[in-house]
Design an enzyme around this catalytic site. Structure first.
Site, mmCIF file in Angstrom:
data_model
loop_
_atom_site.group_PDB
_atom_site.id
_atom_site.type_symbol
_atom_site.label_atom_id
_atom_site.label_comp_id
_atom_site.label_asym_id
_atom_site.label_seq_id
_atom_site.Cartn_x
_atom_site.Cartn_y
_atom_site.Cartn_z
ATOM 1 C CD GLU A 82 -3.149 -0.271 5.639
ATOM 2 O OE1 GLU A 82 -4.227 -0.123 4.782
ATOM 3 O OE2 GLU A 82 -2.390 0.496 5.455
ATOM 4 C CB THR A 125 -0.987 0.061 1.293
ATOM 5 O OG1 THR A 125 -1.837 1.070 1.425
ATOM 6 C CG2 THR A 125 -0.181 -0.361 2.713
ATOM 7 C CD1 TRP A 163 -10.162 21.950 12.164
ATOM 8 C CD2 TRP A 163 -10.001 19.903 12.058
ATOM 9 N NE1 TRP A 163 -9.008 21.656 13.090
ATOM 10 C CE2 TRP A 163 -8.709 20.485 13.025
ATOM 11 C CE3 TRP A 163 -9.999 18.419 12.059
ATOM 12 C CZ2 TRP A 163 -7.855 19.402 13.747
ATOM 13 C CZ3 TRP A 163 -8.986 17.773 12.367
ATOM 14 C CH2 TRP A 163 -7.829 18.024 13.477
ATOM 15 C CE LYS A 218 -5.666 19.597 10.478
ATOM 16 N NZ LYS A 218 -5.090 18.840 9.119
HETATM 17 P P1 AMP Z 1 -6.522 2.150 0.559
HETATM 18 O O1 AMP Z 1 -5.821 1.392 1.417
HETATM 19 O O2 AMP Z 1 -5.802 2.513 -0.754
HETATM 20 O O3 AMP Z 1 -7.502 1.294 -0.324
HETATM 21 O O4 AMP Z 1 -7.348 3.258 0.792
HETATM 22 C C1 AMP Z 1 -8.015 3.392 1.907
HETATM 23 C C2 AMP Z 1 -8.871 4.438 2.180
HETATM 24 O O5 AMP Z 1 -9.819 4.860 1.260
HETATM 25 C C3 AMP Z 1 -9.506 4.712 3.528
HETATM 26 O O6 AMP Z 1 -8.719 4.776 4.468
HETATM 27 C C4 AMP Z 1 -10.513 5.813 3.190
HETATM 28 O O7 AMP Z 1 -9.661 7.067 3.377
HETATM 29 C C5 AMP Z 1 -10.634 5.645 1.810
HETATM 30 N N1 AMP Z 1 -12.152 5.137 1.630
HETATM 31 C C6 AMP Z 1 -12.503 3.779 1.317
HETATM 32 N N2 AMP Z 1 -13.742 3.777 1.181
HETATM 33 C C7 AMP Z 1 -14.286 4.820 1.497
HETATM 34 C C8 AMP Z 1 -15.720 5.329 1.611
HETATM 35 N N3 AMP Z 1 -16.603 4.452 1.355
HETATM 36 N N4 AMP Z 1 -15.853 6.640 1.919
HETATM 37 C C9 AMP Z 1 -14.905 7.394 2.028
HETATM 38 N N5 AMP Z 1 -13.599 6.914 1.819
HETATM 39 C C10 AMP Z 1 -13.213 5.559 1.699
#
Ligand code: AMP
Length: 560
Positions: free
Chosen positions: A336, A189, A451, A446
């Site tokens: 993760e 990742t 925020w 910010k």
């Molecule tokens: P990744 O590990 O690259 O798949 O990214 C995961 C991240 O995607 C999460 O920590 C969130 O910030 C974002 N994410 C995944 N699903 C959603 C969702 N339904 N709404 C908003 N953000 C999301």
């Protein structure tokens, strides 16, 4: 420790380990004749899948792969990838699903870090592989994958070509039992800083994740998405958290599965039509590309259920998809987390609301799935109330979360500080148990002591009829700390500047939905928004671009 009653098993009682092989063996039980389809090139039924997995296991074993080795795969979405997702862990090895969209330097880093010993390389990536081969420190052998006639390639220490080797191998393999806590899969990742981090999942975790996904998507009535009659086609690459684990679910249930190779929106629409696909999953930007595909214009996509995850699902995309016949369901997770954590769910009370209220809940991250525990905490680690108002970092527990980062104990300890997995996302929990992701901690803007959620602002901006795509980021400002900046792609035949956007946002400020500080005083209109290797808005790159445009007074910019 509580003194509970633990009874030793009877002599000879089978100690059942949760192993990935069990998922494969379940697949033939319901509809034996269901097919696995690869583009217009190959189709076969589940008994053949089982046979091919055994053949691949024999090929790998004969090539010298041993339990505990890491075997990497560089391929687009294919039946072969599915076979690897089973055969490699089933012989006790670890599959490393290489993100082929990373830069060559990053791919090299991940392969050395993961200690890959064998690599399966699609002929399309032979050039890329040759460029890094001299710097790979652990790879011993390669195996060629090809769609075409060319069965030879200049790969170092080549064992042979996939189909040729499979054809010559025995269709039977005695898959042994072993510890269910053995690592089965790994991938990397990429964060905003530093090197990619290796997450990993055990057999036990993947089996439980598979059961969890099947339970939510098959049994919770408001999200009935998946049954044995569905036809599955991933539109999230198999290198991105094993296509969100759905190939394991689809195989366990014996669904017809359609693998599209490299994603081309026009071809995805064609495959959807030809193979009668009913269930897919993807990030919002890929769905947008499918909706924009020429082949899909004027087409009613009725019957296509799509899970949207990886980024927030905004109202405009939800409504545009609905108008085209697509049923979208939001879900939340991360690399993760296996990845599924939660899925949009409307209980009877929410279902009784207006259409508008229902949409509000259909696009939220939703309710944690079975066995998942979710909480929000403040900066000191105190738990915050589930009142829909209090915002804090979302933390999680579930039996399928990565228990660390490979060979990075310090980063793993940070991920798990306090015994909960830290998501890095700001969220609220409400009385319905619904998670609402407000932003990534690092993306919250910010400004002037307030925020502002970049996601909330993106949602409101996307409702302007001229806006086809939007990304909002915070840009450093000497007076306010940061100021929101919107990057837009405009629909054909439309124009929009900072003033028009302000007019569009003002009513939301008056209604109290938005802080007045959230109105961007500068925007940029571009033809394309930079995306990450998995198709998400690349906010790191966007910030760099904006600073450069500001320095050069670029014509992209529009200022109030
Ligand atoms: P990744 O590990 O690259 O798949 O990214 C995961 C991240 O995607 C999460 O920590 C969130 O910030 C974002 N994410 C995944 N699903 C959603 C969702 N339904 N709404 C908003 N953000 C999301």
């Amino acid at each position: 420790m509580l003194q509970t009653r633990v009874i030793p098993p009877a002599e000879g009682a089978y100690q059942y380990p949760l192993l990935i092989k069990r998922l494969l063996m379940s697949g033939t039980r319901y509809e034996k004749t269901r097919e696995i389809v690869y583009r217009d090139q190959l189709r076969y039924t589940y008994p053949t899948l089982i046979e091919r997995v055994a053949r691949l296991a024999n090929v790998l074993t004969e090539a010298g792969v041993k339990a505990g080795d890491t075997v990497a795969v560089m391929d687009w979405d294919s039946h072969r990838y599915l076979e690897c997702m089973f055969a490699i862990p089933m012989i006790g090895a670890v599959i490393h699903t290489i993100n082929v969209r990373l830069s060559p330097e990053q791919i090299l880093y991940t392969m050395n870090h993961a200690e890959d010993r064998f690599v399966l390389v699609n002929s399309e990536f032979v050039g890329l592989y040759q460029a890094i081969a001299g710097h790979l420190t652990t790879v011993e052998k390669t195996l060629l994958i090809t769609d075409g006639a060319e069965k030879n390639a200049e790969l170092p220490n080549l064992v042979g070509e996939y189909e040729t080797l499979l054809a010559a191998a025995s269709p039977r393999y005695d898959f042994q039992d072993f510890d269910e806590n053995s690592v089965a899969t790994t991938f990397y990742t990429t964060g905003t800083t530093g090197n990619p981090k290796g997450v990993y999942f055990t057999h036990r975790q993947l089996v439980l994740h598979t059961m969890g996904v099947a339970t939510i998507m098959g049994s919770v009535d408001s999200v009935r998405l998946l049954g044995t009659n569905d036809v599955y086609m991933p539109i999230t690459p198999m290198f991105h958290v094993h296509a969100w684990g759905l190939p394991y679910v689809a195989t366990m249930l014996g669904l017809k599965q359609v693998y599209p190779g490299r994603y081309d929106p026009e071809y995805l629409v064609e495959l959807w039509r030809k193979e009668k696909v009913t269930f897919s999953h993807c990030v919002p930007t890929i769905l947008q590309m499918v909706l924009n595909a020429k082949a899909g214009q004027g087409v009613d996509f009725k019957g296509w259920k799509i899970v949207i995850g990886g980024s927030a699902l905004n109202r405009s995309l939800y409504e545009a998809s609905k108008a085209r016949g697509i049923q979208l369901t939001a879900a939340y997770g991360m690399s993760e987390t296996g990845p599924l954590v939660s899925c949009a769910h409307l209980n009877e009370e929410l279902m009784a609301g207006t259409e508008d209220e229902r949409t509000t809940y259909r696009i939220k991250a939703g309710v944690p799935g079975p066995l998942v525990e979710a909480a929000i905490i403040d900066g000191d680690g105190n738990f915050l109330p589930a009142d829909g108002e209090s915002q804090g970092e979302l933390v999680l527990r579930a039996p399928w979360l990565s228990e660390g980062y490979f060979n990075e104990p310090q980063k793993g300890a940070e991920l798990w500080a306090g015994g909960w997995m830290h998501t890095g996302d700001v969220a609220t929990l409400d009385a319905f148990g619904v998670i609402d992701i407000r932003d990534r901690i690092k993306d919250v803007i910010k400004t002037g002591g307030e925020w502002i959620s970049s996601l909330a602002l993106e949602d409101l901006v996307s409702r302007h009829p001229a806006v086809r795509e939007v990304a909002v980021v915070g840009i450093a400002d000497p007076q306010w700390g940061e100021r929101p900046f919107a990057l837009l792609v405009v629909r054909d035949g439309h124009v929009i500047g900072a003033k028009e956007l302000k007019e569009h946002l003002k009513p939301f400020v008056e209604l109290g939905h938005l802080s007045k500080w959230a109105i961007p005083s500068q925007i940029a209109v571009v033809t394309e928004i930079p995306k990450t290797s998995v198709g998400k808005l690349d906010k790191k790159r966007i910030r760099v671009d904006i600073i450069e445009w500001q320095a050069n007074n670029s014509t992209f910019l529009s200022t109030l």
